[in-house]
Design a protein around this motif. Structure first.
Motif, PDB file in Angstrom:
ATOM      1  N   GLU A  17       0.865  -0.993  -0.248  1.00  0.00           N
ATOM      2  CA  GLU A  17      -0.404   0.232  -0.206  1.00  0.00           C
ATOM      3  C   GLU A  17       1.335   1.181  -0.193  1.00  0.00           C
ATOM      4  OE1 GLU A  17      -2.971  -0.305   3.141  1.00  0.00           O
ATOM      5  OE2 GLU A  17      -3.393  -2.285   2.396  1.00  0.00           O
ATOM      6  N   ARG A  18       2.164   1.528   0.992  1.00  0.00           N
ATOM      7  CA  ARG A  18       2.686   2.445   0.683  1.00  0.00           C
ATOM      8  C   ARG A  18       3.227   2.610  -0.766  1.00  0.00           C
ATOM      9  NH1 ARG A  18       4.920   0.746   6.611  1.00  0.00           N
ATOM     10  NH2 ARG A  18       3.764   1.831   7.776  1.00  0.00           N
ATOM     11  N   PHE A  19       3.451   1.043  -1.397  1.00  0.00           N
ATOM     12  CA  PHE A  19       4.530   1.573  -2.684  1.00  0.00           C
ATOM     13  C   PHE A  19       3.344   1.915  -3.379  1.00  0.00           C
ATOM     14  CE2 PHE A  19       5.346  -0.323  -6.549  1.00  0.00           C
ATOM     15  CZ  PHE A  19       6.431   0.194  -6.826  1.00  0.00           C
ATOM     16  N   GLU A  20       1.877   2.023  -3.605  1.00  0.00           N
ATOM     17  CA  GLU A  20       0.748   1.757  -4.287  1.00  0.00           C
ATOM     18  C   GLU A  20       0.903   3.888  -4.291  1.00  0.00           C
ATOM     19  OE1 GLU A  20      -1.979   0.022  -4.080  1.00  0.00           O
ATOM     20  OE2 GLU A  20      -0.982  -2.163  -4.131  1.00  0.00           O
ATOM     21  N   GLU A  21       1.286   4.029  -3.003  1.00  0.00           N
ATOM     22  CA  GLU A  21       0.853   5.295  -2.766  1.00  0.00           C
ATOM     23  C   GLU A  21       2.612   6.475  -2.929  1.00  0.00           C
ATOM     24  OE1 GLU A  21       0.892   6.086   2.046  1.00  0.00           O
ATOM     25  OE2 GLU A  21      -1.581   4.156   1.157  1.00  0.00           O
ATOM     26  N   PHE A  22       2.825   5.861  -2.649  1.00  0.00           N
ATOM     27  CA  PHE A  22       4.841   6.621  -3.357  1.00  0.00           C
ATOM     28  C   PHE A  22       4.180   6.859  -5.063  1.00  0.00           C
ATOM     29  CE2 PHE A  22       8.355   6.336  -5.567  1.00  0.00           C
ATOM     30  CZ  PHE A  22       9.424   7.635  -5.169  1.00  0.00           C
ATOM     31  N   ALA A  43      12.382   1.923 -13.607  1.00  0.00           N
ATOM     32  CA  ALA A  43      12.786   1.998 -12.186  1.00  0.00           C
ATOM     33  C   ALA A  43      11.670   2.010 -11.514  1.00  0.00           C
ATOM     34  CB  ALA A  43      12.909   3.189 -12.371  1.00  0.00           C
ATOM     35  N   LEU A  44      10.401   1.834 -10.884  1.00  0.00           N
ATOM     36  CA  LEU A  44       9.509   1.347 -10.229  1.00  0.00           C
ATOM     37  C   LEU A  44       9.700  -0.518 -10.238  1.00  0.00           C
ATOM     38  CD1 LEU A  44       7.083   4.392 -11.162  1.00  0.00           C
ATOM     39  CD2 LEU A  44       8.339   3.994  -9.215  1.00  0.00           C
ATOM     40  N   VAL A  45       9.846  -0.366 -10.801  1.00  0.00           N
ATOM     41  CA  VAL A  45      10.033  -2.347 -11.303  1.00  0.00           C
ATOM     42  C   VAL A  45      11.140  -2.838 -10.152  1.00  0.00           C
ATOM     43  CG1 VAL A  45      10.240  -4.146 -12.016  1.00  0.00           C
ATOM     44  CG2 VAL A  45       8.305  -3.102 -13.331  1.00  0.00           C
ATOM     45  N   ARG A  46      12.421  -2.123 -10.741  1.00  0.00           N
ATOM     46  CA  ARG A  46      13.439  -2.127  -9.877  1.00  0.00           C
ATOM     47  C   ARG A  46      13.323  -1.543  -7.441  1.00  0.00           C
ATOM     48  NH1 ARG A  46      18.539  -1.847 -13.248  1.00  0.00           N
ATOM     49  NH2 ARG A  46      17.953  -3.223 -14.958  1.00  0.00           N
ATOM     50  N   LEU A  47      13.009  -0.478  -8.186  1.00  0.00           N
ATOM     51  CA  LEU A  47      12.397   0.114  -6.649  1.00  0.00           C
ATOM     52  C   LEU A  47      11.135  -0.968  -5.803  1.00  0.00           C
ATOM     53  CD1 LEU A  47      12.257   2.774  -4.551  1.00  0.00           C
ATOM     54  CD2 LEU A  47      10.400   3.314  -5.832  1.00  0.00           C
ATOM     55  N   HIS A  48      10.204  -1.304  -6.530  1.00  0.00           N
ATOM     56  CA  HIS A  48       9.399  -2.313  -5.833  1.00  0.00           C
ATOM     57  C   HIS A  48      10.366  -3.647  -4.820  1.00  0.00           C
ATOM     58  CE1 HIS A  48       6.603  -5.706  -5.136  1.00  0.00           C
ATOM     59  NE2 HIS A  48       5.759  -4.153  -4.913  1.00  0.00           N
ATOM     60  N   ARG A  49      11.060  -3.916  -5.814  1.00  0.00           N
ATOM     61  CA  ARG A  49      11.880  -4.802  -5.821  1.00  0.00           C
ATOM     62  C   ARG A  49      12.688  -4.991  -4.663  1.00  0.00           C
ATOM     63  NH1 ARG A  49      14.688  -6.318 -10.889  1.00  0.00           N
ATOM     64  NH2 ARG A  49      12.726  -7.321 -12.259  1.00  0.00           N
ATOM     65  N   ALA A  50      12.825  -4.017  -4.208  1.00  0.00           N
ATOM     66  CA  ALA A  50      14.291  -2.878  -2.945  1.00  0.00           C
ATOM     67  C   ALA A  50      12.970  -2.452  -1.956  1.00  0.00           C
ATOM     68  CB  ALA A  50      15.110  -1.868  -3.537  1.00  0.00           C
ATOM     69  N   TRP A  51      11.706  -2.387  -2.111  1.00  0.00           N
ATOM     70  CA  TRP A  51      11.204  -0.913  -1.253  1.00  0.00           C
ATOM     71  C   TRP A  51      11.160  -1.634  -0.080  1.00  0.00           C
ATOM     72  CZ3 TRP A  51       8.783   2.826  -2.147  1.00  0.00           C
ATOM     73  CH2 TRP A  51       7.547   2.815  -1.472  1.00  0.00           C
ATOM     74  N   PRO A  52      11.129  -2.989   0.802  1.00  0.00           N
ATOM     75  CA  PRO A  52      11.396  -2.588   2.438  1.00  0.00           C
ATOM     76  C   PRO A  52      12.216  -1.977   2.938  1.00  0.00           C
ATOM     77  CG  PRO A  52      10.526  -5.084   1.423  1.00  0.00           C
ATOM     78  CD  PRO A  52      11.005  -3.895   0.251  1.00  0.00           C
ATOM     79  N   ARG A  53      13.627  -1.974   1.362  1.00  0.00           N
ATOM     80  CA  ARG A  53      15.568  -1.455   2.148  1.00  0.00           C
ATOM     81  C   ARG A  53      15.112  -0.035   1.705  1.00  0.00           C
ATOM     82  NH1 ARG A  53      18.761  -1.088  -1.498  1.00  0.00           N
ATOM     83  NH2 ARG A  53      18.529  -2.091  -2.212  1.00  0.00           N
ATOM     84  N   VAL A  54      14.486   0.243   1.656  1.00  0.00           N
ATOM     85  CA  VAL A  54      14.518   1.744   0.768  1.00  0.00           C
ATOM     86  C   VAL A  54      13.616   2.815   1.602  1.00  0.00           C
ATOM     87  CG1 VAL A  54      14.073   3.628  -1.247  1.00  0.00           C
ATOM     88  CG2 VAL A  54      15.016   1.057  -1.925  1.00  0.00           C
TER      89      VAL A  54
END
Length: 168
Positions: free
Chosen positions: A10-15, A44-55
């Motif tokens: 949900e936080r990723f979708e909001e971002f 970039a958003l695909v890669r961000l999603h993979r790293a979302w918890p860390r980022v």
């Protein structure tokens, strides 16, 4: 633990909902065309999603995404070996609605990629030299050098709008 994953998503979708348009504009400024901008943003958003918890823990998802986009752009540029795609057919008018196109955008497109990226990050994204250095993975002095060289080329190429009508 099953409840933690949906909250992260949900936080990723909001971002994405809040910042996707700004990232797409950034991609356009980097690449110079809407097709590459969309590709850069999507990858970039695909890669961000993979790293979302860390980022997300570092509270820097937008900076991380811009860094990914910039690096992807450079990698793509290197692979193309300076091949320049033009999406408009020669018989058609070019309808890029860029702000105050007095030659600045075409001059910016003609700059080397790193000079262009530095100028876009500095004047469009309003980042400091330190922030630009982090995004590009270079030293702060390199950022200043690219900015200086890029601005010097733009000053030669683009007419000074304040000089119109004045004669010495």
């Amino acid at each position: 633990m099953g409840n933690a994953e949906p909250a992260l998503d949900e936080r990723f979708e909001e971002f994405v909902a809040q910042r996707a348009d700004a990232l797409l504009r950034y991609g356009y400024l980097l690449s110079g065309n809407p097709h590459d901008a969309a590709d850069l943003t999507q990858e970039a958003l695909v890669r961000l999603h993979r790293a979302w918890p860390r980022v997300r823990q570092k509270h820097a998802p937008e900076a991380y995404t811009r860094m990914i986009m910039t690096r992807l752009h450079f990698r793509t540029w290197r692979l193309r070996r300076r091949e320049r795609l033009d999406w408009a057919l020669p018989e058609t008018a070019r309808n890029d609605h860029l702000p105050s196109d007095d030659g600045l955008w075409s001059a910016l497109a003609d700059l080397p990629k790193k000079q262009r990226a530095v100028l876009v990050l500095r004047y469009y994204e309003d980042l400091s030299d330190e922030e630009i250095a982090v995004v590009l993975g270079v030293a702060r002095g390199t950022v200043r050098s690219h900015a200086s060289l890029g601005l010097a080329k733009l000053r030669i190429t683009v007419p000074d709008p304040t000089a119109k009508g004045s004669s010495s």
